[in-house]
Design a protein around this motif. Structure first.
Motif: not given
Length: 256
Positions: A44-50, A109-119, A154-164
């Motif tokens: 539940y770290f996605w709901t916390m700051g520290r 990774g997608r599951e984590l992204g879905l939880k992080m989105a819009d926090t 990145a797919g869940a957050l709707g942003v680019e994934c840069n591997c370069k």
């Protein structure tokens, strides 16, 4: 109905198993069985700051700043992990890292992204960057497990994934196979950033970068990568570099 029949036949001929408990998956179960999904030790770290993970990574970053005698502004580095690395859940990252289970890495990774989105801590992320492998290790393994996780996130957050953007300048010992006290020195100075890529990102408005790895233990690797990016950005444009936030995320966190 036809799709269901084909799925049943596939499960009969090629049975799937839960990586956590080892039990055979039912037809309507995807990566984990229902029980292991329900009992996952979420952080539940996605709901916390520290919290312990974020405090640990920021402590490491401050030590690196002192090591290199830098004085520029450093925003607080948010940190997030999906679950605690314990019991059978250790098998998730092992299956991704050593057994080529792309499907598990992407899904988790997608599951984590879905939880992080819009926090409030990660809703403004606009670029995901995986921790790179050395080319020789990637060649022998065939893939970078952090990149697979990063793509799902990145797919869940709707942003680019840069591997370069990043590369490892030399091959190091596996962090998992050395002592905790050796880990900082093992990754010291091994990462490099493509300044042309970074300059392009600054000019296109990237202001929140998320670094991704599979497991967080001491934070040695992620803090070194974060420090590499921060120094590289300042070498390009000091004013814009101060407006870029860098956060970190992993599937698992050792602790609790």
């Amino acid at each position: 109905m036809i799709t269901g029949i084909f799925r049943d036949i596939a499960d009969l001929l090629f049975p799937r198993y839960c990586p956590v408990c080892g039990n055979k998956l039912l037809t309507d179960e995807h990566i984990l069985c229902e029980r292991c999904t329900t009992e996952m030790p979420l952080t539940y770290f996605w709901t916390m700051g520290r919290h312990d993970m974020s405090e640990s990574i920021n402590e490491k970053i401050e030590k690196l700043r002192a090591r290199d005698n830098v004085s520029y502004y450093e925003p607080f580095c948010n940190a997030c992990a999906l679950y605690f690395y314990k019991k059978g859940y250790r098998n998730i990252s092992r299956q991704v890292k050593y057994h080529g289970r792309y499907d598990i890495g992407f899904h988790m990774g997608r599951e984590l992204g879905l939880k992080m989105a819009d926090t409030k801590y990660s809703g403004d992320i606009d670029l995901v960057v995986p921790v790179p492998l050395h080319w020789s290790r990637k060649l022998s393994r065939g893939y970078n497990q952090a990149a697979i996780i990063a793509e799902g996130l990145a797919g869940a957050l709707g942003v680019e994934c840069n591997c370069k953007l990043l590369k490892r300048s030399r091959r190091t010992k596996s962090q998992a196979r050395i002592g905790v006290n050796e880990r900082d020195g093992n990754v010291a100075g091994v990462f490099a950033m493509d300044c042309r890529q970074a300059e392009k990102l600054l000019l296109t408005g990237v202001r929140h970068i998320l670094l991704v790895d599979d497991v967080f233990t001491t934070g040695a690797t992620l803090s070194e990568v974060q420090h590499c990016i921060r120094q590289g950005l300042h070498s390009i444009d000091k004013k814009l570099a101060g407006s870029v936030k860098i956060s970190v995320a992993t599937l698992a966190c050792v602790g609790e």
